[in-house]
Design a protein around this motif. Sequence first.
Motif, PDB file in Angstrom:
ATOM      1  N   ILE A   1      95.123  13.120  23.690  1.00  0.00           N
ATOM      2  CA  ILE A   1      96.363  12.572  24.240  1.00  0.00           C
ATOM      3  C   ILE A   1      96.381  12.575  25.768  1.00  0.00           C
ATOM      4  CG2 ILE A   1      97.714  13.161  22.196  1.00  0.00           C
ATOM      5  CD1 ILE A   1      98.779  15.600  23.732  1.00  0.00           C
ATOM      6  N   ASP A   2      95.515  13.390  26.391  1.00  0.00           N
ATOM      7  CA  ASP A   2      95.426  13.412  27.853  1.00  0.00           C
ATOM      8  C   ASP A   2      94.060  13.983  28.237  1.00  0.00           C
ATOM      9  OD1 ASP A   2      95.552  16.275  27.762  1.00  0.00           O
ATOM     10  OD2 ASP A   2      97.740  16.201  27.806  1.00  0.00           O
ATOM     11  N   PRO A   3      93.703  13.954  29.528  1.00  0.00           N
ATOM     12  CA  PRO A   3      92.371  14.436  29.926  1.00  0.00           C
ATOM     13  C   PRO A   3      92.077  15.885  29.532  1.00  0.00           C
ATOM     14  CG  PRO A   3      93.306  13.101  31.669  1.00  0.00           C
ATOM     15  CD  PRO A   3      94.393  13.284  30.656  1.00  0.00           C
ATOM     16  N   ASP A   4      93.053  16.765  29.674  1.00  0.00           N
ATOM     17  CA  ASP A   4      92.817  18.159  29.285  1.00  0.00           C
ATOM     18  C   ASP A   4      92.518  18.258  27.793  1.00  0.00           C
ATOM     19  OD1 ASP A   4      93.217  19.004  31.871  1.00  0.00           O
ATOM     20  OD2 ASP A   4      95.316  19.573  31.567  1.00  0.00           O
ATOM     21  N   ASP A   5      93.252  17.507  26.991  1.00  0.00           N
ATOM     22  CA  ASP A   5      93.029  17.503  25.543  1.00  0.00           C
ATOM     23  C   ASP A   5      91.654  16.918  25.227  1.00  0.00           C
ATOM     24  OD1 ASP A   5      93.801  17.904  22.840  1.00  0.00           O
ATOM     25  OD2 ASP A   5      94.393  15.794  22.674  1.00  0.00           O
ATOM     26  N   TYR A   6      91.231  15.939  25.999  1.00  0.00           N
ATOM     27  CA  TYR A   6      89.901  15.322  25.827  1.00  0.00           C
ATOM     28  C   TYR A   6      88.812  16.389  25.971  1.00  0.00           C
ATOM     29  CZ  TYR A   6      86.436  11.473  26.574  1.00  0.00           C
ATOM     30  OH  TYR A   6      85.380  10.595  26.495  1.00  0.00           O
ATOM     31  N   VAL A   7      88.902  17.191  27.038  1.00  0.00           N
ATOM     32  CA  VAL A   7      87.912  18.253  27.269  1.00  0.00           C
ATOM     33  C   VAL A   7      87.992  19.299  26.174  1.00  0.00           C
ATOM     34  CG1 VAL A   7      87.158  20.075  28.846  1.00  0.00           C
ATOM     35  CG2 VAL A   7      87.932  17.864  29.764  1.00  0.00           C
ATOM     36  N   ALA A   8      89.222  19.679  25.811  1.00  0.00           N
ATOM     37  CA  ALA A   8      89.394  20.706  24.782  1.00  0.00           C
ATOM     38  C   ALA A   8      88.823  20.259  23.441  1.00  0.00           C
ATOM     39  CB  ALA A   8      90.882  21.054  24.641  1.00  0.00           C
ATOM     40  N   ARG A   9      89.056  19.009  23.071  1.00  0.00           N
ATOM     41  CA  ARG A   9      88.537  18.514  21.788  1.00  0.00           C
ATOM     42  C   ARG A   9      87.013  18.390  21.826  1.00  0.00           C
ATOM     43  NH1 ARG A   9      92.401  16.239  18.153  1.00  0.00           N
ATOM     44  NH2 ARG A   9      94.513  16.371  19.026  1.00  0.00           N
ATOM     45  N   ALA A  10      86.477  17.971  22.960  1.00  0.00           N
ATOM     46  CA  ALA A  10      85.020  17.901  23.077  1.00  0.00           C
ATOM     47  C   ALA A  10      84.401  19.284  22.871  1.00  0.00           C
ATOM     48  CB  ALA A  10      84.635  17.343  24.449  1.00  0.00           C
ATOM     49  N   GLU A  11      84.996  20.292  23.495  1.00  0.00           N
ATOM     50  CA  GLU A  11      84.489  21.655  23.366  1.00  0.00           C
ATOM     51  C   GLU A  11      84.647  22.172  21.945  1.00  0.00           C
ATOM     52  OE1 GLU A  11      84.979  25.968  25.669  1.00  0.00           O
ATOM     53  OE2 GLU A  11      86.498  24.394  25.911  1.00  0.00           O
ATOM     54  N   LEU A  12      85.798  21.904  21.349  1.00  0.00           N
ATOM     55  CA  LEU A  12      86.068  22.369  19.983  1.00  0.00           C
ATOM     56  C   LEU A  12      85.072  21.779  18.990  1.00  0.00           C
ATOM     57  CD1 LEU A  12      88.000  23.875  18.005  1.00  0.00           C
ATOM     58  CD2 LEU A  12      89.280  21.724  17.845  1.00  0.00           C
ATOM     59  N   HIS A  13      84.880  20.466  19.036  1.00  0.00           N
ATOM     60  CA  HIS A  13      83.961  19.816  18.103  1.00  0.00           C
ATOM     61  C   HIS A  13      82.519  20.244  18.366  1.00  0.00           C
ATOM     62  CE1 HIS A  13      86.964  17.334  16.220  1.00  0.00           C
ATOM     63  NE2 HIS A  13      87.299  16.724  17.351  1.00  0.00           N
ATOM     64  N   ALA A  14      82.161  20.431  19.635  1.00  0.00           N
ATOM     65  CA  ALA A  14      80.785  20.801  19.973  1.00  0.00           C
ATOM     66  C   ALA A  14      80.428  22.191  19.486  1.00  0.00           C
ATOM     67  CB  ALA A  14      80.584  20.703  21.484  1.00  0.00           C
ATOM     68  N   ARG A  15      81.427  23.067  19.358  1.00  0.00           N
ATOM     69  CA  ARG A  15      81.165  24.445  18.928  1.00  0.00           C
ATOM     70  C   ARG A  15      80.854  24.536  17.448  1.00  0.00           C
ATOM     71  NH1 ARG A  15      85.679  26.581  22.064  1.00  0.00           N
ATOM     72  NH2 ARG A  15      86.826  26.678  20.099  1.00  0.00           N
ATOM     73  N   ASP A  16      81.340  23.590  16.663  1.00  0.00           N
ATOM     74  CA  ASP A  16      81.223  23.692  15.204  1.00  0.00           C
ATOM     75  C   ASP A  16      80.135  22.746  14.695  1.00  0.00           C
ATOM     76  OD1 ASP A  16      81.558  24.040  12.500  1.00  0.00           O
ATOM     77  OD2 ASP A  16      83.748  23.873  12.547  1.00  0.00           O
ATOM     78  N   LEU A  17      78.879  23.173  14.804  1.00  0.00           N
ATOM     79  CA  LEU A  17      77.767  22.322  14.385  1.00  0.00           C
ATOM     80  C   LEU A  17      77.780  22.066  12.890  1.00  0.00           C
ATOM     81  CD1 LEU A  17      74.733  23.564  16.531  1.00  0.00           C
ATOM     82  CD2 LEU A  17      76.435  21.806  17.029  1.00  0.00           C
ATOM     83  N   SER A  18      78.254  23.033  12.131  1.00  0.00           N
ATOM     84  CA  SER A  18      78.308  22.855  10.680  1.00  0.00           C
ATOM     85  C   SER A  18      79.250  21.699  10.320  1.00  0.00           C
ATOM     86  CB  SER A  18      78.777  24.148  10.008  1.00  0.00           C
ATOM     87  OG  SER A  18      78.920  23.955   8.615  1.00  0.00           O
ATOM     88  N   ALA A  19      80.427  21.669  10.968  1.00  0.00           N
ATOM     89  CA  ALA A  19      81.382  20.587  10.690  1.00  0.00           C
ATOM     90  C   ALA A  19      80.826  19.249  11.173  1.00  0.00           C
ATOM     91  CB  ALA A  19      82.714  20.877  11.367  1.00  0.00           C
ATOM     92  N   LEU A  20      80.145  19.250  12.324  1.00  0.00           N
ATOM     93  CA  LEU A  20      79.547  18.011  12.833  1.00  0.00           C
ATOM     94  C   LEU A  20      78.478  17.494  11.877  1.00  0.00           C
ATOM     95  CD1 LEU A  20      79.055  18.457  16.692  1.00  0.00           C
ATOM     96  CD2 LEU A  20      80.500  16.784  15.536  1.00  0.00           C
TER      97      LEU A  20
END
Length: 584
Positions: free
Chosen positions: A524-543
């Motif tokens: 929804i905004d740049p901060d959320d963009y970074v947060a979601r990138a970090e969140l998804h990148a941490r969970d390799l199993s889900a990816l």
Amino acid sequence: MPNRNDPCLCGSGKKYKKCCLLKPELTRPTTAAPAPTEIDHLIALFNTGRLAELEQRAQLLIARFPDSGLAWKLLAGALSLRGKNALLAFEKAAAFLPDDAKTHFNLGIALRHSGQLMRAVASYHRALTLNPDYAEAHSNLGNVLKDLGQLDDAIASYLRALALKPDDLIARGNLLSCRNYADVYSAAIAFEEARHFGEWVARQAHPYSAWPNIPDATREINVGLVSGDLRQHAAGFFVEAVLTTLASDASSRLKFFAYPSHSHVDALTERIKAGCRGWHSAVGLSDETLARQIRADGIDILLDLSGHTAYNRLPMFAWKPAPVQVSWLGYFATTGVSAIDYLIADPWTLPATEEAYFTEKIWRLPQTRLCFTPPDVDVAVGPLPALASGHITFGCFNNLAKMNDRVVALWARVLAAVPQSRLFLKANQLAEPAVQQSVVERFAAHGVDAARLVLEGPDPREKYLAAYQRVDIALDPFPYPGGATSVEALWMAVPVLTLAGDRFLSRQGVGLLMNAGLPEWIAIDPDDYVARAELHARDLSALATLRNRLRRQVLASPIFDAASFARHFESALCALWARWCELQ
């Protein structure tokens, strides 16, 4: 292959046979040179369209007078018009005619088309040094600067071109298109510029106010398609499956006629052509002549698939050759042309608050305004690359012009938030080492080491799609997100992280991801963009799990469901036709 009636490569909108490319101000050389009558003969060959003979005789003349800039210039023109590589001839012409602004202008065109953007900039600057009031050179310089992502400078070049030549609709359209890549201009400014364009084209047209079309809401509807992209192009990929589906449905009331504004023909062109009842090239036709052809074909609904992009015929729409005219697919803002009645959107991409910035009425399809044709290549998805590499690879294969300064800054934040991660960029512009160095320097300004960047130029489509096997997460640029690029990433099972904007253009990623069933990838905004990138990148199993199912998921979604989209599309056009019939 181009012909004498093709639009000129310089973007002037003129036919090749009237193009500045082959209408030089000829000055006779003072050193050993061909006789004036020999040059005059070559010019006569051009004027009569005898291009093969022109090419042959120019080569013979150059063999005798290898430093004749005029002979090289005429050879370059012949090669270009015949669809051959003319770059060397243009380079020779510029070397032997160093003070001819048009020669450097034409060299700039050839360099841009060969991907040598930095040299193209230098050629246009040389042309402008020789002739500072060369409006077309300012406009073409803007095109190259846009390709390089230098958006402020590109816009300044377009504005200089318009200051010199206010009625240059090509430059005005280029300006409108370039505004979409930047993120510092308000919707109100863009709307006023589009409206100004519309006023200009309206003054040049003599629009029809009555049509012979029978106002019967139950009969077959003749639908015209006007586009320069009915070929191996993003727009062509979005058109093919829908057109094929409707053309093969005996119960469909839509019958298609195409008016391609580009002469290039490939296998995709032939497949699209097979779905059309009529096919009439618009190349080289004046607006009035093309409008007459469309009217004679009895077109009921005329679709513009280009907007303010290359090879568009928006000025022709101002003639109103069809009773109902619609903007769809290839552009993401208002055309500004009041004779275009409707614009097709969907529930996700165009907020109701933005409708005031459109000269067209908005008609929304129920799910998506875009439906993609699955790639006709056999490219496997492959395992999640991070499992083998030990680090996340973010990627973006969009046009590098979309990577404005705010995008670079935000992607640098993403790389900082995900240690050891890499950013893989693949774009046509990156074939040039100087452009790669510029990208490295732009990221270095935000503390990103060059070792964390992977930069590659273009590839054939199969190899290009296979490159996604090296990407874990795709990053969407803004405010101009990916369209075909994002769908291709999803087809390759690479999720796309997008930033939701508040305009039609900047919400294309939202529309695609909502229809693909991936709302958690919308920031929804740049901060959320970074947060979601970090969140998804941490969970390799889900990816990895997502990668295993994503191609099947998106193929079953509305963005690939041609049958469902075709029903919605036909219903919309039938409703627009019925509305016109009711008013007669």
